[in-house]
Design an enzyme around this catalytic site. Structure first.
Site, PDB file in Angstrom:
ATOM      1  N   THR A  44       0.930  -1.202   0.042  1.00  0.00           N
ATOM      2  CA  THR A  44      -0.020   0.024   0.177  1.00  0.00           C
ATOM      3  C   THR A  44       0.865   1.336  -0.144  1.00  0.00           C
ATOM      4  OG1 THR A  44      -1.714  -1.229   1.142  1.00  0.00           O
ATOM      5  CG2 THR A  44      -1.799   1.221   1.215  1.00  0.00           C
ATOM      6  N   ALA A  47       2.239   2.472  -3.392  1.00  0.00           N
ATOM      7  CA  ALA A  47       1.307   2.427  -4.438  1.00  0.00           C
ATOM      8  C   ALA A  47       1.403   4.006  -5.140  1.00  0.00           C
ATOM      9  CB  ALA A  47       0.002   2.553  -4.241  1.00  0.00           C
ATOM     10  N   GLN A  48       1.606   4.094  -6.140  1.00  0.00           N
ATOM     11  CA  GLN A  48       2.068   5.627  -6.787  1.00  0.00           C
ATOM     12  C   GLN A  48       0.822   6.320  -7.445  1.00  0.00           C
ATOM     13  OE1 GLN A  48       4.990   4.655  -9.654  1.00  0.00           O
ATOM     14  NE2 GLN A  48       6.598   4.578  -8.041  1.00  0.00           N
ATOM     15  N   GLY A  49       0.479   5.658  -8.666  1.00  0.00           N
ATOM     16  CA  GLY A  49      -0.523   6.288  -9.318  1.00  0.00           C
ATOM     17  C   GLY A  49      -1.865   6.675  -8.865  1.00  0.00           C
ATOM     18  N   GLY A  50      -2.591   5.909  -8.098  1.00  0.00           N
ATOM     19  CA  GLY A  50      -3.723   6.613  -7.355  1.00  0.00           C
ATOM     20  C   GLY A  50      -4.790   5.460  -7.138  1.00  0.00           C
ATOM     21  N   GLU A 118      -5.522   6.297 -16.491  1.00  0.00           N
ATOM     22  CA  GLU A 118      -4.609   5.021 -16.750  1.00  0.00           C
ATOM     23  C   GLU A 118      -4.894   3.855 -17.708  1.00  0.00           C
ATOM     24  OE1 GLU A 118      -3.739   3.386 -12.796  1.00  0.00           O
ATOM     25  OE2 GLU A 118      -2.337   5.371 -12.500  1.00  0.00           O
ATOM     26  N   ASP A 216       2.888 -15.001   2.723  1.00  0.00           N
ATOM     27  CA  ASP A 216       2.757 -15.573   3.777  1.00  0.00           C
ATOM     28  C   ASP A 216       1.317 -15.944   4.113  1.00  0.00           C
ATOM     29  OD1 ASP A 216       5.152 -14.990   4.079  1.00  0.00           O
ATOM     30  OD2 ASP A 216       5.033 -13.778   5.945  1.00  0.00           O
ATOM     31  N   HIS A 237       3.922  -5.645 -14.232  1.00  0.00           N
ATOM     32  CA  HIS A 237       3.754  -4.159 -14.627  1.00  0.00           C
ATOM     33  C   HIS A 237       4.826  -3.978 -15.598  1.00  0.00           C
ATOM     34  CE1 HIS A 237       3.383   0.003 -14.798  1.00  0.00           C
ATOM     35  NE2 HIS A 237       2.420  -0.010 -13.702  1.00  0.00           N
ATOM     36  N   ARG A 283      -2.488  -3.857 -19.324  1.00  0.00           N
ATOM     37  CA  ARG A 283      -1.051  -4.007 -18.992  1.00  0.00           C
ATOM     38  C   ARG A 283      -0.587  -5.197 -19.336  1.00  0.00           C
ATOM     39  NH1 ARG A 283      -0.995  -2.250 -12.400  1.00  0.00           N
ATOM     40  NH2 ARG A 283      -1.033  -0.200 -13.128  1.00  0.00           N
ATOM     41  N   HIS A 352       4.498  -7.802 -10.380  1.00  0.00           N
ATOM     42  CA  HIS A 352       3.723  -6.565  -9.636  1.00  0.00           C
ATOM     43  C   HIS A 352       2.585  -7.072  -8.936  1.00  0.00           C
ATOM     44  CE1 HIS A 352       2.771  -2.390  -9.020  1.00  0.00           C
ATOM     45  NE2 HIS A 352       1.491  -2.634  -9.770  1.00  0.00           N
ATOM     46  N   ARG A 387      -5.862  -7.498 -13.594  1.00  0.00           N
ATOM     47  CA  ARG A 387      -6.505  -6.233 -12.893  1.00  0.00           C
ATOM     48  C   ARG A 387      -6.388  -5.099 -13.685  1.00  0.00           C
ATOM     49  NH1 ARG A 387      -3.602  -2.521  -9.175  1.00  0.00           N
ATOM     50  NH2 ARG A 387      -1.791  -3.107  -9.989  1.00  0.00           N
TER      51      ARG A 387
HETATM   52  C1  LIG Z   1       5.215  -0.229  -6.456  1.00  0.00           C
HETATM   53  C2  LIG Z   1       3.763  -0.442  -6.378  1.00  0.00           C
HETATM   54  C3  LIG Z   1       2.961   0.624  -7.075  1.00  0.00           C
HETATM   55  C4  LIG Z   1       1.361   0.312  -6.880  1.00  0.00           C
HETATM   56  N1  LIG Z   1       0.858   1.228  -7.418  1.00  0.00           N
HETATM   57  C5  LIG Z   1      -0.654   1.051  -7.194  1.00  0.00           C
HETATM   58  C6  LIG Z   1      -1.727   2.066  -7.515  1.00  0.00           C
HETATM   59  O1  LIG Z   1      -1.352   3.056  -7.925  1.00  0.00           O
HETATM   60  N2  LIG Z   1      -2.967   1.937  -7.597  1.00  0.00           N
HETATM   61  C7  LIG Z   1      -3.515   0.644  -6.927  1.00  0.00           C
HETATM   62  O2  LIG Z   1      -4.677   0.465  -6.801  1.00  0.00           O
HETATM   63  N3  LIG Z   1      -2.500  -0.344  -6.568  1.00  0.00           N
HETATM   64  C8  LIG Z   1      -1.293  -0.319  -6.589  1.00  0.00           C
HETATM   65  N4  LIG Z   1      -0.227  -1.189  -6.390  1.00  0.00           N
HETATM   66  C9  LIG Z   1      -0.930  -2.240  -5.677  1.00  0.00           C
HETATM   67  C10 LIG Z   1      -1.531  -2.026  -4.214  1.00  0.00           C
HETATM   68  O3  LIG Z   1      -0.514  -1.188  -3.690  1.00  0.00           O
HETATM   69  C11 LIG Z   1      -1.666  -3.200  -3.680  1.00  0.00           C
HETATM   70  O4  LIG Z   1      -2.352  -4.276  -4.288  1.00  0.00           O
HETATM   71  C12 LIG Z   1      -2.481  -3.099  -2.169  1.00  0.00           C
HETATM   72  O5  LIG Z   1      -1.751  -1.700  -1.493  1.00  0.00           O
HETATM   73  C13 LIG Z   1      -2.291  -4.109  -1.314  1.00  0.00           C
HETATM   74  O6  LIG Z   1      -3.001  -3.982  -0.038  1.00  0.00           O
HETATM   75  P1  LIG Z   1      -3.179  -4.969   1.083  1.00  0.00           P
HETATM   76  O7  LIG Z   1      -3.701  -4.364   2.389  1.00  0.00           O
HETATM   77  O8  LIG Z   1      -3.762  -6.109   0.502  1.00  0.00           O
HETATM   78  O9  LIG Z   1      -1.544  -5.597   1.443  1.00  0.00           O
HETATM   79  P2  LIG Z   1      -0.433  -4.670   1.702  1.00  0.00           P
HETATM   80  O10 LIG Z   1      -0.388  -3.075   1.570  1.00  0.00           O
HETATM   81  O11 LIG Z   1       0.832  -5.428   0.945  1.00  0.00           O
HETATM   82  O12 LIG Z   1      -0.035  -5.014   3.239  1.00  0.00           O
HETATM   83  C14 LIG Z   1       0.231  -6.276   3.538  1.00  0.00           C
HETATM   84  C15 LIG Z   1       0.687  -6.280   5.097  1.00  0.00           C
HETATM   85  O13 LIG Z   1       0.889  -7.623   5.799  1.00  0.00           O
HETATM   86  C16 LIG Z   1       1.868  -7.589   6.570  1.00  0.00           C
HETATM   87  N5  LIG Z   1       2.363  -9.124   6.491  1.00  0.00           N
HETATM   88  C17 LIG Z   1       2.726  -9.872   5.514  1.00  0.00           C
HETATM   89  N6  LIG Z   1       2.991 -11.060   5.729  1.00  0.00           N
HETATM   90  C18 LIG Z   1       2.687 -10.977   7.186  1.00  0.00           C
HETATM   91  C19 LIG Z   1       3.089 -11.702   8.304  1.00  0.00           C
HETATM   92  N7  LIG Z   1       3.405 -13.289   7.957  1.00  0.00           N
HETATM   93  N8  LIG Z   1       2.837 -11.578   9.667  1.00  0.00           N
HETATM   94  C20 LIG Z   1       2.554 -10.251   9.790  1.00  0.00           C
HETATM   95  N9  LIG Z   1       2.533  -9.214   8.988  1.00  0.00           N
HETATM   96  C21 LIG Z   1       2.570  -9.794   7.457  1.00  0.00           C
HETATM   97  C22 LIG Z   1       2.997  -6.564   5.555  1.00  0.00           C
HETATM   98  O14 LIG Z   1       3.904  -6.448   6.574  1.00  0.00           O
HETATM   99  C23 LIG Z   1       1.773  -5.581   5.414  1.00  0.00           C
HETATM  100  O15 LIG Z   1       1.732  -4.552   6.479  1.00  0.00           O
HETATM  101  C24 LIG Z   1       1.153  -0.768  -6.418  1.00  0.00           C
HETATM  102  C25 LIG Z   1       1.935  -1.687  -5.668  1.00  0.00           C
HETATM  103  C26 LIG Z   1       3.157  -1.641  -5.790  1.00  0.00           C
HETATM  104  C27 LIG Z   1       4.250  -2.743  -5.206  1.00  0.00           C
END
Ligand SMILES: Cc1cc2nc3c(=O)[nH]c(=O)nc-3n(C[C@H](O)[C@H](O)[C@H](O)COP(=O)(O)OP(=O)(O)OC[C@H]3O[C@@H](n4cnc5c(N)ncnc54)[C@H](O)[C@@H]3O)c2cc1C
Length: 551
Positions: A44, A47-50, A118, A216, A237, A283, A352, A387
Site C-alpha cells: 500500500t 502505490a504511486q498512481g492512485g 490510466e 505468507d 507491470h 497491462r 507486480h 487487474r
Molecule cells: C510499487 C507499487 C505501486 C502500486 N501502485 C498502485 C496504484 O497506483 N494503485 C493501486 O490501486 N494499486 C497499486 N499497487 C498495488 C497495491 O498497492 C496493493 O495491491 C495493495 O496496496 C495491497 O494492499 P493490502 O492491504 O492487501 O496489502 P499490503 O499493503 O501489501 O499490506 C500487507 C501487510 O501484511 C503484512 N504482512 C505480510 N505477511 C505477514 C506476516 N506473515 N505476519 C505479519 N504481517 C504480515 C505486511 O507487513 C503489510 O503490513 C501498487 C503496488 C506496488 C508494489
C-alpha cells in the site's frame, strides 16, 4: 509490548485492507493488528498512481464496471466487480472524511479533486495524492485513524507463523502462532482471523514489491486446508526501471496516462502494432509487447525499451511540470542521473500484482470457518485474469470493510482452547541455516521462477519449475528465523503458481502460454481452485455464492 493470549479479532497486515477492516472491527470488540515490519512497510505504502473510483454518478459507475470486466479477460466475477465499483465512492468519501489529502485543482489545493487516466480506463477517474505518493497518503491517514481507536492494538515487527485450526469443530480457525520482535513464539486465540497480508511479488527475482510481499497469508491458509484460487494470474507491470544496479522501481501507469510514449531500441513507437489503445492498452498486452520488442530477434541479447516523456515537457510550447506531477518518480530517477523531461528512461516488465489468492466470497469468507481474507491476499474473482490499473487500493478498502462485517456477524465466542491441536503444521524444528545460506536459497528460487514461470510460459519451462521446486524442498530452510519462514512460504506460493499455470492450457489475461497462445473459453472460462494438493477448474460465476462448509 505484551502479546495478548486472547483477542476478539486478529488482523494480519497493516496495509489498506487490514487497517480498513480493523477500524470497522473495533466497533465490535478488541482487535490485534500484526505486521512484519514497521507500519509504513506494505505494498500500500508504495502505490504511486492512485485509486480508481467512479465519483461522478451512476454512468461513471457503470463504465468503471465495464472497464473492470474488459480488463479481466472473461474471468471477472461480475457480482464482486459490481460491489467494488458501486461501494467504492462511499469508501473513498470516508477516506476524505478521515483526512486523506487527494490532490485538488488550484494553487492552494482547495478546488475539485484532480483525476487522471490510466491504461484500459475509458475515462479519467484515478484520484492521486502528492502527485505520485497516493498509497503513502492513504496509509498514513488510515494509521492515524486506527491509532486513535482504543480497541485496536497495533503490533509491529510481529510475524505470523501458522494458523491454529481446531479439528474437533470442522476445521475452524481459532487463532494463530505469532513470532514477536525478539523471536519468541506466542499462541493467540480469537473469534476470527483476517488475512490481509498482501501479495507475493518476492516469488520473482524482478519485482516492484517490497521485501514483505512473500505470500505468507496465502501459504498459511493453503497449509491449513483453505481453497486458493487463480494463482496462475500474476500481473507483470510493463514499466519498471531497468538500469544495472538500480532497484526495479515502478514507473507508474500514470506516466502513460499523462501521454508518455514507448519506444524500442531503434527509436520507433511500437504499440500501434499490438493494440488500438496504444500505450494505454491493458497491462498484459503492453508487458508482452515490451518483452517482444526487447528481444526483437530470436536468440539476440535483450535490447532496451524506453519510456519517453520528452515531448510532454514542451508540448505546444506549454510546459508540463513533470517534477510537480510526479515528484517521487522524478526524485528517484535523479539519483541515477535521469530526468523525464530530458532522457529516454529504460524500462522492462517486473512482477507486480497477484490476482489470485485465498478464495473468498465478497464478504471475505474463505472455505474455512473462522478464517477471512481481503485485499491482495484474497481472491474474490474481482480482477479476473488481469487487474484494471488502480483497482487494488479500492479493493482493499471495499472488501476490507465487508470482511469485517461478516467477521462480526459470524462470530462465535473466542473459543475454548482445544486440548489436542491437529495441525498441518510443517516442523519449525531443525538445524537453522546461516542467514547467507537462506538468502542464497531464496535468490535461487526467485531466479528460477522468473526464468520458468514468468511473463511468457510454456509446458517445458513449467515442468522444469516443478522439478526444481521438488528438488529445492529437500534443502528448504528450517527453523523460526523470519527469513526461513518466508522461504517456506515463497516455496509454497511458487508451487501453487506453477501447478495452476501448468493446468491452464490457454492464454488469458496475465497468463500467457507460448504453447497455447489463444484463449479457450470452451475449457477454461473457469477459475482454478487448489486445495490440499488437488487442482480443479470451476465455472467463472461459481465463486459468487461461496460459503464456508460450516460456521
Ligand atoms: C510499487 C507499487 C505501486 C502500486 N501502485 C498502485 C496504484 O497506483 N494503485 C493501486 O490501486 N494499486 C497499486 N499497487 C498495488 C497495491 O498497492 C496493493 O495491491 C495493495 O496496496 C495491497 O494492499 P493490502 O492491504 O492487501 O496489502 P499490503 O499493503 O501489501 O499490506 C500487507 C501487510 O501484511 C503484512 N504482512 C505480510 N505477511 C505477514 C506476516 N506473515 N505476519 C505479519 N504481517 C504480515 C505486511 O507487513 C503489510 O503490513 C501498487 C503496488 C506496488 C508494489
Amino acid at each position: 509490548m505484551d502479546v495478548p493470549e486472547r483477542t476478539d479479532y486478529i488482523v494480519v497486515g497493516a496495509g489498506i485492507a487490514g487497517l480498513r477492516a480493523a477500524i470497522a472491527l473495533a466497533e465490535s470488540g478488541s482487535v490485534l493488528v500484526v505486521t512484519k515490519e514497521q507500519l509504513a512497510e506494505s505494498n500500500t505504502a508504495y502505490a504511486q498512481g492512485g485509486i480508481a473510483v467512479a465519483m461522478s454518478g451512476e454512468e461513471d459507475v457503470a463504465l468503471h464496471l465495464l472497464d473492470t470486466l474488459n480488463a479481466g479477460d472473461g474471468l471477472v466475477d461480475r457480482a464482486a466487480a459490481k460491489v467494488l465499483v458501486s461501494q467504492g465512492p462511499g469508501r473513498v468519501a470516508e477516506l476524505l472524511e478521515w483526512g486523506t489529502a487527494f490532490d485538488r485543482e488550484g494553487e492552494s489545493g482547495g478546488g475539485n479533486l484532480l483525476v487522471t487516466r490510466e491504461g484500459a480506463h475509458s475515462l479519467p477517474r484515478i484520484l492521486h495524492a502528492n502527485g505520485d505518493a497516493t498509497g503513502r497518503e492513504i496509509a498514513q491517514s488510515l494509521q492515524r485513524h486506527a491509532k486513535a481507536i482504543r480497541n485496536i492494538l497495533l503490533m509491529e515487527w510481529t510475524t505470523t507463523v501458522e494458523l491454529i485450526v481446531d479439528c474437533s469443530a470442522g476445521r475452524r480457525v481459532i487463532g494463530m502462532t505469532l513470532m514477536d520482535a525478539d523471536g519468541k513464539l506466542h499462541r493467540v486465540y480469537a473469534k476470527a482471523v483476517l488475512l490481509a497480508s498482501g501479495g507475493a511479488g518476492q516469488v520473482y527475482s524482478d519485482t516492484t514489491n517490497p521485501q514483505v510481499a512473500t505470500g505468507d497469508g496465502i501459504a498459511m491458509a493453503y497449509r491449513a486446508g483453505a481453497e486458493v484460487s487463480d494463482m496462475e494470474f500474476f500481473q507483470f507491470h510493463p514499466t519498471a526501471l531497468s538500469l544495472p544496479g538500480a532497484p526495479r522501481f515502478l514507473l507508474s501507469e500514470a506516466l502513460r496516462g499523462e501521454g508518455a510514449y514507448l519506444r524500442n531500441a531503434r527509436g520507433e513507437r511500437f504499440m500501434e502494432r499490438y493494440h488500438p489503445l496504444l500505450e494505454l492498452a491493458p497491462r498484459d498486452v503492453v508487458a508482452r509487447a515490451i518483452t517482444r520488442e526487447g528481444f526483437a530477434e530470436p536468440g539476440a541479447d535483450a535490447k532496451p525499451v524506453y519510456l519517453d516523456m520528452r515531448h510532454l515537457s514542451m508540448s505546444g510550447g506549454e510546459h508540463k511540470d513533470l517534477k510537480k506531477r510526479v515528484p517521487g518518480i522524478s526524485g528517484f530517477l535523479a539519483r541515477y542521473g535521469l530526468e523525464l523531461e530530458r532522457d529516454l528512461i529504460p524500462v522492462y516488465p517486473a512482477a507486480h500484482y497477484l490476482m489470485g489468492g485465498v478464495r473468498t466470497d465478497v464478504h471475505g469468507r474463505t472455505s474455512l470457518p473462522g478464517l477471512y481474507a481481503a485485499g491482495e491476499a484474497a481472491c474474490t474473482g474481482v480482477h479476473g485474469a488481469n487487474r484494471l490499473a488502480s483497482n487494488s487500493l479500492l479493493e482493499g478498502l471495499v472488501f476490507g470493510a465487508l470482511a469485517a462485517e461478516s467477521m462480526v456477524q459470524d462470530a462465535v465466542p473466542p473459543g475454548r482452547v482445544p486440548e489436542v491441536l491437529t495441525l498441518d503444521q510443517p516442523s519449525v524444528e531443525g538445524a537453522q541455516q546461516s542467514a547467507d545460506a537462506i538468502e542464497c536459497w531464496i535468490a535461487a528460487l526467485r531466479a528460477m521462477m522468473w526464468k520458468n514461470a514468468g511473463l511468457l510460459r510454456d509446458e517445458a519451462g513449467l515442468l522444469v519449475a516443478r522439478t526444481s521446486l521438488a528438488e529445492m524442498a529437500a534443502t528448504m530452510p528450517q527453523g523460526t528465523a523470519r527469513r526461513a519462514i518466508e522461504a517456506r512460504n515463497l516455496h509454497q506460493v511458487a508451487c501453487l503458481i506453477v501447478e495452476a499455470a501448468l493446468g491452464r492450457k490457454e492464454s488469458r489475461g496475465a497468463h500467457y502460454r507460448n504453447d497455447y497462445p489463444t484463449r479457450d473459453d470452451v475449457h477454461f472460462a473457469a477459475h482454478s481452485v487448489m486445495q490440499s494438493g488437488r487442482l480443479r477448474f470451476e465455472p467463472a460465476t461459481s465463486s459468487a455464492g461461496l460459503q464456508p462448509a460450516s460456521r
